[in-house]
Design a protein around this motif. Structure first.
Motif, mmCIF file in Angstrom:
data_model
loop_
_atom_site.group_PDB
_atom_site.id
_atom_site.type_symbol
_atom_site.label_atom_id
_atom_site.label_comp_id
_atom_site.label_asym_id
_atom_site.label_seq_id
_atom_site.Cartn_x
_atom_site.Cartn_y
_atom_site.Cartn_z
ATOM 1 N N ILE A 157 147.293 -20.997 118.714
ATOM 2 C CA ILE A 157 147.214 -20.833 119.988
ATOM 3 C C ILE A 157 147.561 -19.319 120.267
ATOM 4 O O ILE A 157 147.139 -18.542 121.190
ATOM 5 C CB ILE A 157 148.280 -21.791 120.658
ATOM 6 N N LEU A 158 148.447 -18.538 119.467
ATOM 7 C CA LEU A 158 148.973 -17.336 119.652
ATOM 8 C C LEU A 158 147.713 -16.328 118.959
ATOM 9 O O LEU A 158 147.950 -15.188 119.218
ATOM 10 C CB LEU A 158 150.316 -17.199 119.280
ATOM 11 N N LYS A 159 146.778 -16.695 118.295
ATOM 12 C CA LYS A 159 145.894 -15.979 117.561
ATOM 13 C C LYS A 159 145.352 -14.916 118.777
ATOM 14 O O LYS A 159 144.830 -15.221 119.800
ATOM 15 C CB LYS A 159 144.775 -16.700 117.026
ATOM 16 N N GLY A 160 145.234 -13.775 118.264
ATOM 17 C CA GLY A 160 144.543 -12.581 119.294
ATOM 18 C C GLY A 160 145.605 -12.123 120.103
ATOM 19 O O GLY A 160 145.385 -10.971 120.910
ATOM 20 N N ALA A 161 146.872 -12.659 120.268
ATOM 21 C CA ALA A 161 147.770 -12.161 121.093
ATOM 22 C C ALA A 161 148.620 -10.836 120.423
ATOM 23 O O ALA A 161 148.843 -10.967 119.157
ATOM 24 C CB ALA A 161 148.879 -13.232 121.542
ATOM 25 N N SER A 162 148.984 -10.251 121.453
ATOM 26 C CA SER A 162 149.899 -8.950 120.738
ATOM 27 C C SER A 162 151.330 -9.555 120.341
ATOM 28 O O SER A 162 152.034 -10.168 121.240
ATOM 29 C CB SER A 162 150.067 -7.853 121.834
#
Length: 185
Positions: free
Chosen positions: A156-161
């Motif tokens: 779910i956090l993939k691609g988040a800074s």
């Protein structure tokens, strides 16, 4: 890139569950009493010597600053690599971090410059920061355990800074700490 609403929601839930598992939430008002007892024992161990007590608090504050920084780096690494360690590896890494950070020389350790802000402060400020940083490290550790146990969250956090994820977690934890501890112990 800013966090999405879904990412914020899952992080908020993560911190809420991690806080519920903490001593701070389990003990409620008794947590403050317990922390005050710990501080009193620290003071008694140095036989009321205020300079030694300040140094003891500073060393503990530095320990929690360094430990929390290591924990935050580990979370960022997980997000960057899009994978989380196994529980065994995580426990080993955390044990190593704790041991390394306990063996510090207050004058030469990383982050030692942050202690200069306490030079002319009242002892109660050092005590409050000790309590806050202790609670922060505990809740952050609980959050990390939950991430390891629920590694689907990393997707779910993939691609988040990674920096924004850690900043959001940090803000959520401090909101929780403020609710339960406030400005005095």
């Amino acid at each position: 890139m800013n966090l999405t609403l879904e990412q914020k929601k899952i992080l908020s839930e993560l911190v809420e569950v991690a806080t519920s598992a903490s001593d701070m939430k389990k003990m409620g008002e008794l947590y403050k009493v317990s922390m005050k007892q710990i501080l009193n024992r620290k003071y008694e161990r140095v036989r009321g010597n205020e300079i030694e007590y300040r140094n003891s608090l500073k060393k503990n504050i530095l320990y929690f600053l360094n430990l929390s920084e290591d924990q935050e780096k580990m979370i960022k690494l997980w997000i960057n690599n899009n994978r989380i360690d196994t529980m065994e590896k995580f426990n080993f890494e955390m044990d190593m971090c704790e041991q390394r950070n306990k063996q510090i020389d207050i004058n030469y350790s990383r982050n030692h410059e942050k202690l200069s802000k306490y030079n002319n402060k009242e002892i109660n400020i050092l005590e409050l920061d000790y309590v806050y940083l202790s609670a922060y490290a505990e809740i952050l550790l609980n959050s990390m355990c939950l991430l390891v146990q629920n590694n689907n969250i990393i997707n779910i956090l993939k691609g988040a800074s990674p920096e924004k994820v850690v900043d959001y977690i940090k803000r959520m934890i401090y909101v929780e700490i403020n609710i339960y501890i406030g400005e005095k112990i």
